[in-house]
Motif scaffolding. Sequence first.
Motif, PDB file in Angstrom:
ATOM      1  N   ASN A  27      37.866  74.148  19.779  1.00  0.00           N
ATOM      2  CA  ASN A  27      37.050  75.173  19.150  1.00  0.00           C
ATOM      3  C   ASN A  27      35.934  74.482  18.376  1.00  0.00           C
ATOM      4  N   LYS A  28      34.747  74.460  18.946  1.00  0.00           N
ATOM      5  CA  LYS A  28      33.686  73.653  18.342  1.00  0.00           C
ATOM      6  C   LYS A  28      33.030  74.409  17.180  1.00  0.00           C
ATOM      7  N   SER A  29      32.861  73.681  16.070  1.00  0.00           N
ATOM      8  CA  SER A  29      32.219  74.294  14.918  1.00  0.00           C
ATOM      9  C   SER A  29      30.755  73.876  14.798  1.00  0.00           C
ATOM     10  N   LEU A  30      30.327  72.894  15.570  1.00  0.00           N
ATOM     11  CA  LEU A  30      28.921  72.526  15.620  1.00  0.00           C
ATOM     12  C   LEU A  30      28.271  73.221  16.811  1.00  0.00           C
ATOM     13  N   SER A  31      26.952  73.441  16.696  1.00  0.00           N
ATOM     14  CA  SER A  31      26.240  74.052  17.817  1.00  0.00           C
ATOM     15  C   SER A  31      26.059  73.018  18.924  1.00  0.00           C
ATOM     16  N   ILE A  32      25.594  73.488  20.075  1.00  0.00           N
ATOM     17  CA  ILE A  32      25.431  72.560  21.208  1.00  0.00           C
ATOM     18  C   ILE A  32      24.365  71.521  20.904  1.00  0.00           C
ATOM     19  N   LEU A  33      23.332  71.916  20.139  1.00  0.00           N
ATOM     20  CA  LEU A  33      22.294  70.965  19.765  1.00  0.00           C
ATOM     21  C   LEU A  33      22.852  69.890  18.840  1.00  0.00           C
ATOM     22  N   GLU A  34      23.658  70.319  17.849  1.00  0.00           N
ATOM     23  CA  GLU A  34      24.214  69.348  16.903  1.00  0.00           C
ATOM     24  C   GLU A  34      25.192  68.407  17.591  1.00  0.00           C
ATOM     25  N   ASN A  35      25.988  68.957  18.527  1.00  0.00           N
ATOM     26  CA  ASN A  35      26.904  68.101  19.274  1.00  0.00           C
ATOM     27  C   ASN A  35      26.149  67.062  20.088  1.00  0.00           C
ATOM     28  N   GLY A  36      25.081  67.513  20.756  1.00  0.00           N
ATOM     29  CA  GLY A  36      24.271  66.570  21.517  1.00  0.00           C
ATOM     30  C   GLY A  36      23.644  65.522  20.629  1.00  0.00           C
ATOM     31  N   PHE A  37      23.184  65.948  19.456  1.00  0.00           N
ATOM     32  CA  PHE A  37      22.568  65.014  18.505  1.00  0.00           C
ATOM     33  C   PHE A  37      23.562  63.939  18.076  1.00  0.00           C
ATOM     34  N   VAL A  38      24.774  64.370  17.669  1.00  0.00           N
ATOM     35  CA  VAL A  38      25.798  63.407  17.236  1.00  0.00           C
ATOM     36  C   VAL A  38      26.121  62.436  18.369  1.00  0.00           C
ATOM     37  N   TYR A  39      26.331  62.983  19.568  1.00  0.00           N
ATOM     38  CA  TYR A  39      26.690  62.138  20.712  1.00  0.00           C
ATOM     39  C   TYR A  39      25.620  61.077  20.946  1.00  0.00           C
ATOM     40  N   LEU A  40      24.351  61.498  20.981  1.00  0.00           N
ATOM     41  CA  LEU A  40      23.278  60.560  21.316  1.00  0.00           C
ATOM     42  C   LEU A  40      23.072  59.518  20.222  1.00  0.00           C
TER      43      LEU A  40
ATOM     44  N   GLY B  40      14.988  66.214  21.389  1.00  0.00           N
ATOM     45  CA  GLY B  40      14.256  65.635  22.508  1.00  0.00           C
ATOM     46  C   GLY B  40      13.863  64.190  22.257  1.00  0.00           C
ATOM     47  N   LEU B  41      13.394  63.914  21.019  1.00  0.00           N
ATOM     48  CA  LEU B  41      13.034  62.534  20.679  1.00  0.00           C
ATOM     49  C   LEU B  41      14.257  61.620  20.737  1.00  0.00           C
ATOM     50  N   VAL B  42      15.387  62.119  20.172  1.00  0.00           N
ATOM     51  CA  VAL B  42      16.612  61.313  20.183  1.00  0.00           C
ATOM     52  C   VAL B  42      17.085  61.106  21.621  1.00  0.00           C
ATOM     53  N   TRP B  43      16.966  62.144  22.432  1.00  0.00           N
ATOM     54  CA  TRP B  43      17.383  62.049  23.837  1.00  0.00           C
ATOM     55  C   TRP B  43      16.556  61.008  24.581  1.00  0.00           C
ATOM     56  N   GLY B  44      15.233  61.017  24.362  1.00  0.00           N
ATOM     57  CA  GLY B  44      14.383  60.035  25.022  1.00  0.00           C
ATOM     58  C   GLY B  44      14.753  58.625  24.645  1.00  0.00           C
ATOM     59  N   PHE B  45      14.986  58.403  23.362  1.00  0.00           N
ATOM     60  CA  PHE B  45      15.316  57.059  22.903  1.00  0.00           C
ATOM     61  C   PHE B  45      16.674  56.615  23.432  1.00  0.00           C
ATOM     62  N   SER B  46      17.682  57.502  23.327  1.00  0.00           N
ATOM     63  CA  SER B  46      19.040  57.062  23.656  1.00  0.00           C
ATOM     64  C   SER B  46      19.264  56.983  25.160  1.00  0.00           C
ATOM     65  N   SER B  47      18.590  57.836  25.949  1.00  0.00           N
ATOM     66  CA  SER B  47      18.777  57.723  27.400  1.00  0.00           C
ATOM     67  C   SER B  47      18.181  56.423  27.920  1.00  0.00           C
ATOM     68  N   SER B  48      17.007  56.044  27.374  1.00  0.00           N
ATOM     69  CA  SER B  48      16.422  54.773  27.817  1.00  0.00           C
ATOM     70  C   SER B  48      17.251  53.592  27.319  1.00  0.00           C
ATOM     71  N   THR B  49      17.831  53.732  26.108  1.00  0.00           N
ATOM     72  CA  THR B  49      18.712  52.674  25.607  1.00  0.00           C
ATOM     73  C   THR B  49      19.922  52.504  26.520  1.00  0.00           C
ATOM     74  N   LEU B  50      20.547  53.622  26.880  1.00  0.00           N
ATOM     75  CA  LEU B  50      21.723  53.565  27.752  1.00  0.00           C
ATOM     76  C   LEU B  50      21.371  52.911  29.081  1.00  0.00           C
ATOM     77  N   PHE B  51      20.235  53.315  29.650  1.00  0.00           N
ATOM     78  CA  PHE B  51      19.791  52.798  30.937  1.00  0.00           C
ATOM     79  C   PHE B  51      19.555  51.289  30.861  1.00  0.00           C
ATOM     80  N   ASP B  52      18.779  50.865  29.859  1.00  0.00           N
ATOM     81  CA  ASP B  52      18.429  49.453  29.746  1.00  0.00           C
ATOM     82  C   ASP B  52      19.643  48.575  29.505  1.00  0.00           C
ATOM     83  N   PHE B  53      20.520  49.014  28.608  1.00  0.00           N
ATOM     84  CA  PHE B  53      21.626  48.149  28.232  1.00  0.00           C
ATOM     85  C   PHE B  53      22.763  48.206  29.240  1.00  0.00           C
ATOM     86  N   THR B  54      22.735  49.196  30.158  1.00  0.00           N
ATOM     87  CA  THR B  54      23.792  49.254  31.155  1.00  0.00           C
ATOM     88  C   THR B  54      23.431  48.446  32.398  1.00  0.00           C
ATOM     89  N   ILE B  55      22.218  48.644  32.949  1.00  0.00           N
ATOM     90  CA  ILE B  55      21.881  47.914  34.175  1.00  0.00           C
ATOM     91  C   ILE B  55      20.809  46.864  33.953  1.00  0.00           C
TER      92      ILE B  55
END
Lengths: 163, 92
Positions: A27-40, B40-55
């Motif tokens: 049961n997630k208490s963070l939104s999908i954006l916040e979850n994605g943010f934490v993961y990344l 979006g900014l975090v996604w751009g940075f972390s996807s390129s980081t994952l790509f570079d450091f993996t292969i």
Amino acid sequence: LGGAKLMGFVVIFVVAWIAVFIFYSMNKSLSILENGFVYLIILTIGINISWVVSEELKLVVLTKDGLLYAGFILYRSILIPMIYAIMFNAIYKAKSTSTTLVSMGVVLVIILALNGVLRFYDVWSYKNWNIFYDILQIVLMQAIGFATLKLYRRAIYSEVKVS
Amino acid sequence: MILWEHFDSNEWFVLVMLIVSYAAVIWLPKRVPTSLMILGLVWGFSSSTLFDFTIGGGLMDFYRVDLSGCGVSKDSRVDEDDTLPTWIQIRI
């Protein structure tokens, strides 16, 4: 194919699958954006720390075996961020200091145990590295994740208030 | 850890592109919510980081990053890892 090498990969794969399943079904208490943010965020920090520690400073020696290295990649880029995402969902569900501390402690123990499992299966070996540094790294990543998530939530909520 | 040996046009290009991109993000009109923009900014940075450091590093070292700045000729850097299987050693 060596049995122990296969076993190391299988253990990491199963634990990663379990973590993904727990995250998916909880049961997630963070939104999908916040979850994605934490993961990344945790993904980026974890990759950079593991790169500096193992490839630049050579404090930890990584395996040369392809399958075990695939296990390490799986561990670094799926399992660790998933665990942190589950932790932050648990923390923001209860919103109490004691639950926060207990969750962080449980995650600390789980990651330390997983690091031990990876050491047991020779995915890596600690050359100039020890469990104290492990604890330091995990607490640091928890703190950074906490701080950035707080900043992100503040940005979202101030935006909601304005519009 | 050596980041660069010669601070030349390579580094200037990276720095200028960095400043230009962030200036574009800041100064262009906002069409998406701030939450999505940050993600979006975090996604751009972390996807390129994952790509570079993996292969691009570690065991699967498929390509070299920034050959001009490392001060080593291209040929001498190809065969430095004898432990890699031959199909992983890709000549540049």
